[in-house]
Motif scaffolding. Sequence first.
Motif, mmCIF file in Angstrom:
data_model
loop_
_atom_site.group_PDB
_atom_site.id
_atom_site.type_symbol
_atom_site.label_atom_id
_atom_site.label_comp_id
_atom_site.label_asym_id
_atom_site.label_seq_id
_atom_site.Cartn_x
_atom_site.Cartn_y
_atom_site.Cartn_z
ATOM 1 N N LEU A 154 -25.299 -31.615 9.421
ATOM 2 C CA LEU A 154 -24.781 -29.973 9.390
ATOM 3 C C LEU A 154 -23.306 -30.481 9.425
ATOM 4 N N GLN A 155 -22.509 -29.448 8.809
ATOM 5 C CA GLN A 155 -21.012 -29.516 8.537
ATOM 6 C C GLN A 155 -20.314 -28.313 8.473
ATOM 7 N N ALA A 156 -19.274 -28.146 9.056
ATOM 8 C CA ALA A 156 -18.522 -27.072 8.968
ATOM 9 C C ALA A 156 -16.913 -27.506 8.458
ATOM 10 N N THR A 157 -16.249 -26.881 7.624
ATOM 11 C CA THR A 157 -14.803 -27.123 7.332
ATOM 12 C C THR A 157 -14.311 -25.804 7.421
ATOM 13 N N TYR A 158 -12.993 -25.468 8.101
ATOM 14 C CA TYR A 158 -12.070 -24.497 8.026
ATOM 15 C C TYR A 158 -10.693 -25.020 7.509
ATOM 16 N N ARG A 159 -10.492 -23.922 6.457
ATOM 17 C CA ARG A 159 -9.007 -24.462 5.989
ATOM 18 C C ARG A 159 -8.073 -23.339 6.438
ATOM 19 N N VAL A 160 -7.314 -23.882 7.394
ATOM 20 C CA VAL A 160 -6.315 -22.945 7.784
ATOM 21 C C VAL A 160 -5.152 -22.615 7.243
ATOM 22 N N THR A 161 -4.549 -23.539 6.344
ATOM 23 C CA THR A 161 -3.837 -23.049 5.550
ATOM 24 C C THR A 161 -4.074 -24.111 4.183
ATOM 25 N N LYS A 162 -3.237 -23.694 2.969
ATOM 26 C CA LYS A 162 -3.554 -24.410 1.701
ATOM 27 C C LYS A 162 -3.287 -26.119 1.974
ATOM 28 N N TRP A 163 -2.772 -26.537 3.065
ATOM 29 C CA TRP A 163 -2.261 -27.775 3.384
ATOM 30 C C TRP A 163 -2.886 -28.466 4.398
ATOM 31 N N PHE A 180 -4.578 -33.123 6.173
ATOM 32 C CA PHE A 180 -3.246 -32.669 5.807
ATOM 33 C C PHE A 180 -3.245 -32.772 4.256
ATOM 34 N N ASN A 181 -2.699 -32.044 3.458
ATOM 35 C CA ASN A 181 -2.599 -32.090 1.864
ATOM 36 C C ASN A 181 -1.066 -31.901 1.400
ATOM 37 N N PRO A 182 -0.312 -32.978 1.561
ATOM 38 C CA PRO A 182 1.146 -32.772 1.336
ATOM 39 C C PRO A 182 1.546 -32.384 -0.127
#
Length: 379
Positions: A283-292, A333-335
């Motif tokens: 089971l996995q959960a991913t939350y994108r706080v911002t686009k990066w 982190f997505n630079p």
Amino acid sequence: MSAIVAFFWMTFSVSPIRAQGDTLTPAELSKFHRFIRNFDASIYIDAYYTFVLDDPSGDTSNLMEFAANSPFADEFRLNVASIWLEYNSKNIRGKFLVQFGDIPNLRSSPQEQYIKYMKEAHFGFRAYKTMWVDIGYLPNPIGYESSFPILNQISTVTVGGYFETGNFLGVKISGQLTPSFSAGIYVGNQYTLAYGKNKRIYTGLSLLYNYQDIFSVNYNNMLGNASIVTSNTNHFYIYNNLILTATPVKNLLLVGQADFGFYGNSQKPPDTTKTAAGISGFLQATYRVTKWFAASVRGEYMNDPDGSVTSLYAYDGKLRGLLTYGGTVGVEFNPVKYSYIRAAYSYLSADRGNNIFNSMLADDRHSITFTAGLRFGTF
């Protein structure tokens, strides 16, 4: 010398005439440009560093057991450097991926070294409206995770994902039956780095229901004879894979997966003809706080008591297959676009007394893995 001078004089004196005759017409030039626009070429590179936090003093190996990627600890390493070539037109498509690095090197048996650099190699054609036929070295639809970190939310792969079957050499027929429902069937030979070559034909089914990218249900299976070419015993098996994804609110991705299968002639004593069974999932959960920036959490479980896909281990007066469970917490982190810098803490535990981690010295493993990757090109 005079012969050389004569050669260059003839070459350059006639080249304008030849060039003029070979000039493309506007129609031919337009056709050529359309052909080129159907191609995509890209390069993907991933590097990593892994710490083992509870490494026993007697551990003489830095190899991470059951790691589909990032398999070595305590040194900077290259997971993969891959070249992706893709062609997509109205009626024809194809893909060719080559790979180098720790991922193909680790998962290639000594007998299959020549194929380790190939990730995918297949072509396809439109047979009827939304129906496609693809032929070649194809990815198996089973499993949500990939050994390529860029295709995951968490770079590292679960133990269950490590043991899932990989590519096959054969044919796949697939189609989009409705806007929300697609299906496919495939037939071929299991031909993977981890499990070796299988000359026996197997087949499988893939069904996907996707409701407006909010909720999806994906069922995949495969059945056939799992015996590799060096085995004289038939192992008929049925493998089932169920993947659920949901985006209940914006920026939140939930994933659940369950695998369960049956494997004939397990060869586990005392009854070596007994049918083996095993299960795994996460089971996995991913939350994108911002686009990066994003954060993920995952829990996993695998129980293969009869050794249907894992080895049999002798310990504590008994013989059984692998039992593991654990959890992972990661950040990303997505630079820039199609890039990531990730850190993930993982805890894995095995059946008491199994001692499968850290050179067969521990039942548990705590580790932190840093990965960084980038894909760039014309895609």
